[in-house]
Structure formats: C-alpha cells, structure tokens
Design a protein around this motif. Structure first.
Motif, PDB file in Angstrom:
ATOM      1  N   TYR B  57       0.819  -1.209   0.000  1.00 26.48           N
ATOM      2  CA  TYR B  57       0.000   0.000   0.000  1.00 26.48           C
ATOM      3  C   TYR B  57       0.854   1.260   0.000  1.00 26.48           C
ATOM      4  O   TYR B  57       0.472   2.274  -0.540  1.00 26.48           O
ATOM      5  CB  TYR B  57      -0.917   0.016   1.215  1.00 26.48           C
ATOM      6  CG  TYR B  57      -1.957  -1.082   1.210  1.00 26.48           C
ATOM      7  CD1 TYR B  57      -2.562  -1.487   0.016  1.00 26.48           C
ATOM      8  CD2 TYR B  57      -2.344  -1.690   2.391  1.00 26.48           C
ATOM      9  CE1 TYR B  57      -3.527  -2.485   0.015  1.00 26.48           C
ATOM     10  CE2 TYR B  57      -3.307  -2.684   2.404  1.00 26.48           C
ATOM     11  CZ  TYR B  57      -3.896  -3.085   1.207  1.00 26.48           C
ATOM     12  OH  TYR B  57      -4.838  -4.058   1.215  1.00 26.48           O
ATOM     13  N   PHE B  79      -4.458  -3.647   7.510  1.00 29.85           N
ATOM     14  CA  PHE B  79      -3.129  -3.575   6.891  1.00 29.85           C
ATOM     15  C   PHE B  79      -2.079  -4.052   7.897  1.00 29.85           C
ATOM     16  O   PHE B  79      -2.380  -4.250   9.084  1.00 29.85           O
ATOM     17  CB  PHE B  79      -2.804  -2.160   6.429  1.00 29.85           C
ATOM     18  CG  PHE B  79      -2.956  -1.123   7.501  1.00 29.85           C
ATOM     19  CD1 PHE B  79      -1.885  -0.792   8.315  1.00 29.85           C
ATOM     20  CD2 PHE B  79      -4.186  -0.489   7.703  1.00 29.85           C
ATOM     21  CE1 PHE B  79      -2.025   0.159   9.317  1.00 29.85           C
ATOM     22  CE2 PHE B  79      -4.331   0.454   8.707  1.00 29.85           C
ATOM     23  CZ  PHE B  79      -3.258   0.782   9.513  1.00 29.85           C
ATOM     24  N   TYR B 141      -0.712  -5.261   2.514  1.00 29.57           N
ATOM     25  CA  TYR B 141      -1.978  -5.993   2.565  1.00 29.57           C
ATOM     26  C   TYR B 141      -1.973  -6.999   3.718  1.00 29.57           C
ATOM     27  O   TYR B 141      -0.994  -7.722   3.907  1.00 29.57           O
ATOM     28  CB  TYR B 141      -2.131  -6.701   1.219  1.00 29.57           C
ATOM     29  CG  TYR B 141      -3.216  -7.742   1.140  1.00 29.57           C
ATOM     30  CD1 TYR B 141      -4.560  -7.366   1.080  1.00 29.57           C
ATOM     31  CD2 TYR B 141      -2.893  -9.091   1.086  1.00 29.57           C
ATOM     32  CE1 TYR B 141      -5.551  -8.328   0.971  1.00 29.57           C
ATOM     33  CE2 TYR B 141      -3.871 -10.064   0.979  1.00 29.57           C
ATOM     34  CZ  TYR B 141      -5.207  -9.666   0.928  1.00 29.57           C
ATOM     35  OH  TYR B 141      -6.174 -10.633   0.828  1.00 29.57           O
TER      36      TYR B 141
END
Lengths: 508, 314
Positions: B57, B79, B141
């Motif tokens: 991310y 996350f 992730y």
C-alpha cells in the motif's frame, strides 16, 4: 570445512610464538613465573613547570643508598638542562639548570633500587647539635606545656617520643596542641611540630620523607616519619601510627622540612612519582649488569617502556585472554550475551570494583536504567535522543550510587564510576528491545549470560601468573590469536545445542 | 536432558556453527544479502519475476511522511506495518480494522494516530533493523488466510517456510501463531512449527519450545495430517528463488490467502535451525544428498522432482 589457509596461518603464528618464547627462556633466561624473591623497583619522578622565558633552576632530592635500600641505577631525562649532583649531610640533591626556559618544561628522574637482606648502617660519628626551635610567644609556652605533660608520662627518650606522637595524633588533644597545630593535622605537620618540641628538650630529631614501595603505583603518595637521635644511633618512629615502627616497605628519600622538588624561574610546578616492581630477574640486578647490557636484553620488550605505559599494558594485554574466553563462551558453549565485547569491558571494570561488588553495581545500574528506559518509551522519543537520555540517566545513576554508598561507608561503591557508561547504555537499550519483543525471560537470560561471561573473564584475566606471563612474553598472544583463528572455523555443535536438539538425538 | 555429540551427528543435526561455515559462507555471496535482507527489494524482485506477493500500500521513508500517515491509511480497512529490514519477525504491527479514528490491533488493543506515528518513527530510526541501520516502513496488505489452517491457528497469520539448498527444497514447515507468540509466526517468539512432508505437502506433529505436541495448545485441534494447498506451486516458487537471488541457502516464507492464493512473504538468508526439530530430522544428510546431485546444473522441474523423490515420507 577444513580450511587449509586458516590452519597454515595458525601454524605460522604458533611457530613464531614458540620461537620467540624459546629464545627468551633459553637464551635470555627470563623466568617463567613471577619470582617471589624479586625485590627491584623502578621509581620515576616526573617534574613539569612553566618556564618564564628566563633562566630556570630546578632542584630535586635524589634517592640514596641507605638502610634496606640500595640504588643500583639512576638516570635523568632532562633535555638540554645542565646537571649537578651534590651530596649534603643527609640528603642528595640534583640541580638542573637552564639559561632559557620558556613554555612547559619536563624533567624525568628514574632510579632502580633494590632491597637488601642486611641493612646498611648509617655511620654516626658525633651527636648532632640541636638548635633552638623557631617557637615564640604563646606557641613557645604551649610547646613547653606539651613537653612537660609528655615528659611526666615517659621514662626515656624512646617513650617520650612515642607519648608525644600519640598526643599529637589523638583527635581530642588539649588546647596547647590545638594552638600549635592550628587546623592542619596532617602527618607532615605533626612530624614537623614533633621535631620542634623535641628540640626544646634538647633531643635531635628530623622528619624523613619517602614513599611506600608497592607493586604498582602510578602516582605514589608521600609518607613521612620521624628519626630521633638517641645514644649514638637514629631511631625511627612512625607518625601516622603514633610512634610505632614504620612499615618495611617505606623507602627513605630526603630529610628535613623541604619539598621533594622546587624550582626557581618557573611556576606551576608539578611533580608525580610512580613506582613499579620490576619484573627483571633478581640475579641480573644482583650481578649489577650494566645498563647497556640490560637494555639489550630487554630491548624489544615492554619492560623498556616508561613505567606508566607499562602499567597500561599490564591491563591491555589481558584483554585478548578475556576475548578468547568470550569466543569460546559464545561459539563453543553457546551463551548469548548483549553486545559482542560487552562482557570483557565489564570484566575490566570488575578489576576495580571486585567481583561481588561489580555484579551488584552492574545489576543496580542496568536495572534502574531499564526502569527509566521503559518510562522513556512511553514518552515516544526518537531513537538518538532516547539513547542520549538513557546515557545521561546512566551517568546520573552512577553518580548517585557513588554518593549513597560513600555516605553509607561503603567506599567500594565509588568504583561504579569505572563502568563503561556507553556500553551500559547500549546494554540497557538492547535488553529493553529484547524484553519487549521476545519477553522478559529471554532478556533476563541474556543479561545473566553476559554477567556470567564477564565474571569468568574477570577471574581468568586476574590470575597473577597469567598476567605476568602475557606481560613478559607478549608473543603468547600470537598463540591466542592462532587459537581464535582456528575457532573461527569451528563447525561443531555448541554446548547449548545439545540441549536444544535433545529431542532429535532421542530419535532412533 | 542433554543429547551427546555423537547422537546429534548420527541424526545429522545441523548446528549454528556448521550453518554459518558450511552454508552461509559457502553458498550465500555477501553482496547478495541486501536483496534478501530488504523486504522491499525482495518484493520488487519477486513481482518482476511474476511471483505473487502481498500488495504494497505504501512505503514510509522519511519522518515527514509519518505526520501525514492518517491520509495514507484512511482508505485501508486492514493492513500490516513492518520494517523493510526487520529481522526475526520483530517490529511487525497488524491492524485488523479502523473504528472512530482508532486502529484495532489484531491481537487486541486500540491504537491512536499518535501511537501509530511513534511506531513508524521507531521503525525509521532503525530500532528493529539488523545492526540498527536507519530503515523504511512498509504498509502491506493483511493476508486473509486460507481456512485450511484456521482450526490450528490462534490469531495472527500462519505461514509456510521452505528451506532451499542450492535450488533444491530440502525441508519445510508450517509456523502456527499461538497465544504465547501474540499472533506472530516466529518460533523463538512462541509460535509452533509443524514439519511438512516435501513429497506430499502433508503436515506432521508440531514442536513447541523444543517439545513435540500433537495438538495446537490454544485450539486443541490435531496438527498432523493437514494437506497444505498449492504445495507443488510452493515448492516450485521456493526453488525459483535460488536463481532469483543467487543465494544457495535460504528460507522462503509463504502465506496462503483465501482470494489471492500463495503469496511470497519474504526470504531469509539465515534461516533458523528449528525446522529440524519441527521435522524431527537433521538437515545435514539432505544437504549432502543435494551436494552429490547438483554437480551438474539442472532445471527447476528436475530439482523439485529430485526433492519430492528423495525427501519422501520424512
């Protein structure tokens, strides 16, 4: 796994070490262990002062052969100073002079002395004259009073001196002594006063200045005692211990109420005396081997370095031994420690604190530091400021521990100051990270492992024979290096792995 | 209490010193370590080669980015934050959800923005990295793990480790988080490891703190006999990492995602030795076997085939 090059290098190092060692033992006949009979000391006096851009004259009292001690060698390192030595009645004095002295001046006097089995007797021809002491008015009256009271309580000269010194040394002495001594109750001041009071009684006395000979003193303190003439000979009286005999290791140096060194045409005079027990074989000094021969013998040896540097190497050379132990503990035994060399540095600090105190102080500093570190963690600080804060706290803690232990009458606590503070800080930091990530068990385990290795290293590095050996035969460290290199290729199990993989060993 | 040296030698157990001298010095070139030690570089390397990895991310590189972290994280439901050069699973923070401006940690507790920022600063300052070097933080992730292991996992994400020697997968295990490991999959932090048969991909009993256990300590479900999904793909991918990194001895860690399948999590240039306990067998005989086999260069399929044939029923 067998790495030929490592073996080759290790073998070469071993051969080299053995060759140098054999040469020293067989050809030079250096003794293998510290010889108990060795009684030779090196005494070194360093003088420094600031020249005032004009002529300068420094005088220094020299050692002389008398009593149990014989001067077998002496030399000056004094640059372009002119040197003259004068023999006075009871003192020997060197005068070093220069026409122009500017900036800081350094002079060095070095003497080798040896203890004799039978003392030289001082020849006394006639009774020395006693001159009237410099006492006037109230002081004279007070001195008379003291003498009178001491006289009443003594039988002869010997007891008179003893009682007098006891009187001067006792803290609750009468007003007369308080008046005479003023506030300075030092040994020197008491000795000087005793000579003056004895002079009133017509007894000849003088102050002797000297040093206590010991194995190693980087900056030896002066000691003073009294000599009193009685029935054709000089009797010695300790002042610090109120009239008892003086210890055997007191080396007489100069007499009367004067400083060891003085300077004209200079200022900020600074003198420092260091004493070391020489590790030269006793028989060499006894035979009176000449200077040139002796320096050829030990030409390539640490024994030729200035005494202060020698003292440093006495410590430094034991470090490889500690490091070797560390390698074994980590790679063969498998003990985990914080930081690679931390235990050895802690072991060095233990030399000053002694083992038990060292461990207590270490646990105290690290434990308190850890508590503070956990608090800092809550403040969410960046890494470097946090480390710096912990370092500051560690230093404050060390200061605090010193103060408290001193107040409690445990002077050992003072030596906490010798702990390597940066290493302590890093230990605290790493310990707290392990604590947080893997749990207190692992952190405490590693902490205990570090302490254990440090304690072992300290015990090993403090074996007298070993220390002597590496100092006189530094080539033995090549052997240590060779063994360390070999351990660098050790691919066998660690002792702790026998425990860890125990379950695999059980399988059929 | 103690095994004797000869017992361990007979079992072919590899010790730390042996690993360092015979495996790391011999087969892992020094200059290639950064490829493996830096998870971001590993990720790049793997994605370039078409190996699936957990999506990234964002990367926090400088302190300034830390203050804007809220904007970066706003669209993310869950996350993971980890140091790019962390070692031994240290410094990994798993956030499973956001609620009223708080972040929920996977194994309990809420964090504020402020807490998160401090955490990121600590990563940047190198607190978790090898040798305390300044580091980068990666936001990744959160794997929604395959239900195959859910009955034998307590919080956290289980992973599969395969040790690859000179391109041949030699030993494997699944690492199962426990209550004690606080959701982490590292054995030294309290997770349990269960050996996996290289030939079949079936798990066997696990090891917890050097003891053999048949059931997961927190869930009570038997650990042995579970078939690891995508097993052939995992073996192939692990073996490919040899060509990819040039490291002759490495550990490849995979996670199994419900939707995305097998993902390469990270590579490890100094894989630990506990995998031997999890498999109840020593590594040395297997390495020797590989040494005698890899004399001539051979293809990926050949190497995996060799492994499946030789290391059957372990």
């Amino acid at each position: 796994m067998i790495n030929r090059r490592v073996f080759l290098v290790a073998a070469l190092l071993t051969i080299l070490a053995a060759a140098i060692f054999a040469y020293k033992v067989v050809i030079l006949e250096l003794p293998l262990g510290p010889d108990a009979e060795i009684d030779t000391w090196n005494v070194e006096v360093r003088i420094s002062f600031n020249g005032s851009d004009g002529p300068a004259k420094a005088s220094l009292y020299l050692l002389q052969t008398e009593g149990h001690y014989e001067v077998i060698d002496e030399r000056f390192i004094s640059g372009d100073y002119g040197l003259s030595i004068r023999q006075l009645t009871t003192n020997r004095k060197a005068v070093l002079s220069s026409r122009l002295a500017s900036g800081q001046q350094f002079l060095l006097y070095r003497a080798t002395i040896r203890r004799l089995a039978r003392p030289h007797e001082l020849e006394v021809t006639k009774t020395p004259e006693v001159s009237a002491p410099e006492l006037y008015g109230a002081e004279l009256a007070a001195a008379r009073n003291v003498l009178e009271s001491v006289h009443r309580r003594s039988a002869d000269v010997e007891t008179l001196v003893s009682v007098l010194l006891e009187e001067l040394g006792s803290p609750a002495s009468d007003d007369n002594i308080l008046l005479l001594l003023d506030r300075d109750r030092s040994v020197l001041e008491r000795a000087n006063l005793a000579t003056r009071i004895l002079a009133l009684a017509g007894i000849s006395a003088r102050v002797v200045h000297g040093f206590a000979l010991q194995r190693l003193a980087r900056s030896a303190a002066e000691v003073h005692w009294l000599e009193v003439f009685n029935e054709g000979q000089w009797l010695r009286f300790g002042v610090a211990n109120a009239g008892q005999d003086i210890p055997d290791n007191y080396l007489p140096w100069w007499r009367f109420d004067r400083p060891l060194a003085s300077v004209e045409g200079g200022e900020a005079l600074y003198t420092r005396i260091s004493v070391t027990l020489d590790t030269l074989p006793a028989r060499d000094s006894a035979r009176g081997v000449s200077k040139a021969e002796r320096s050829a013998v030990v030409g390539l040896s640490l024994l030729n370095l200035p005494i202060e540097t020698q003292a440093l190497y006495h410590v430094l050379l034991t470090v490889p031994i500690g490091v070797f132990l560390l390698v074994i503990m980590r790679n063969v035994v498998g003990i985990k420690t914080f930081g690679t060399f931390m235990p050895v540095l802690i072991a060095l600090a233990f030399r000053e604190t002694q083992l038990l105190w060292g461990i207590v102080l270490f646990i105290l500093v690290v434990g308190l530091g850890l508590a503070v570190r956990f608090y800092f963690d809550r403040l969410k600080l960046l890494a470097v400021p946090r480390l710096a804060s912990v370092l500051i706290v560690v230093i404050l803690l060390m200061g605090l521990i010193s103060i408290i232990s001193y107040k409690l009458g445990m002077p050992r606590g003072l030596s906490v100051a010798l702990f390597p503070m940066v290493i302590m800080t890093m230990t605290i930091e790493r310990m707290s990270v392990v604590w947080e990530e893997t749990g207190p068990r692992e952190a405490l385990q590693q902490g205990a492992g570090s302490l254990l290795v440090a304690a072992f290293a300290y015990l090993l590095m403090n074996i007298e024979l070993l220390r002597y050996f590496v100092f006189v035969f530094p080539e033995s460290l090549l052997l240590v290096l060779a063994m360390t290199l070999l351990l660098g290729r050790y691919s066998g199990y660690r002792l702790t792995e026998l425990l860890r993989f125990e379950v695999l060993g059980r399988e059929p | 209490m103690f095994a004797t040296v000869s017992q361990l030698q007979r079992a072919g157990v590899m010790g730390m010193n042996y690993r360092n001298i015979a495996c790391l010095f011999e087969h892992n070139p020094r200059h290639r370590y950064p490829l493996v030690d830096d998870k971001l570089r590993t990720k790049d390397l793997a994605s370039d080669a078409g190996i699936p990895v957990p999506p990234l991310y964002g990367v926090i590189e400088i302190q300034r980015q830390v203050s804007h972290i809220k904007r970066t994280l706003a669209p993310l439901k869950s996350f993971v934050i980890k140091p790019a050069r962390g070692s031994g699973g240290n410094g990994i923070l798993v956030i499973s959800g956001q609620l009223h401006g708080f972040y929920r940690r996977a194994h309990g507790g809420m964090l504020t923005d402020h807490d998160l920022q401090h955490y990121l600063s600590r990563i940047l300052s190198g607190m978790y990295s090898l040798g305390a070097q300044p580091d980068r933080a990666m936001i990744e992730y959160l794997v929604n793990f395959d239900p195959v292991f859910s009955s034998i996992t307590y919080q956290g994400v289980p992973d599969v480790r395969i040790v690859v020697y000179r391109g041949v997968p030699v030993m494997a295990m699944v690492r199962l988080p426990t209550w004690r490991s606080r959701g982490r999959a590292n054995l030294h932090q309290g997770a349990i490891g269960a050996g996996v048969d290289i030939a079949t991909g079936v798990t066997r009993e696990a090891v917890l703190a050097n003891r053999i256990v048949a059931e997961h300590p927190d869930t009570g479900v038997a650990i042995a006999g579970i078939h690891v999904p995508y097993w052939d793909l995992l073996l192939q991918t692990a073996a490919r990492c040899y060509e990819l990194t040039g490291m002759g001895y490495l550990g490849a860690d995979f996670v199994l995602d419900k939707a995305k399948g097998a993902l390469l999590l990270e590579l490890n240039a100094r894989p630990g030795l506990n995998i031997q306990i999890a498999n109840r067998s020593g590594l040395i005989p297997r390495l020797k076997l590989v040494d005698s086999y890899v004399a001539t260069p051979c293809s990926l399929t050949e190497r995996v085939g060799f492994a499946k044939h030789e290391f059957r029923g372990s």
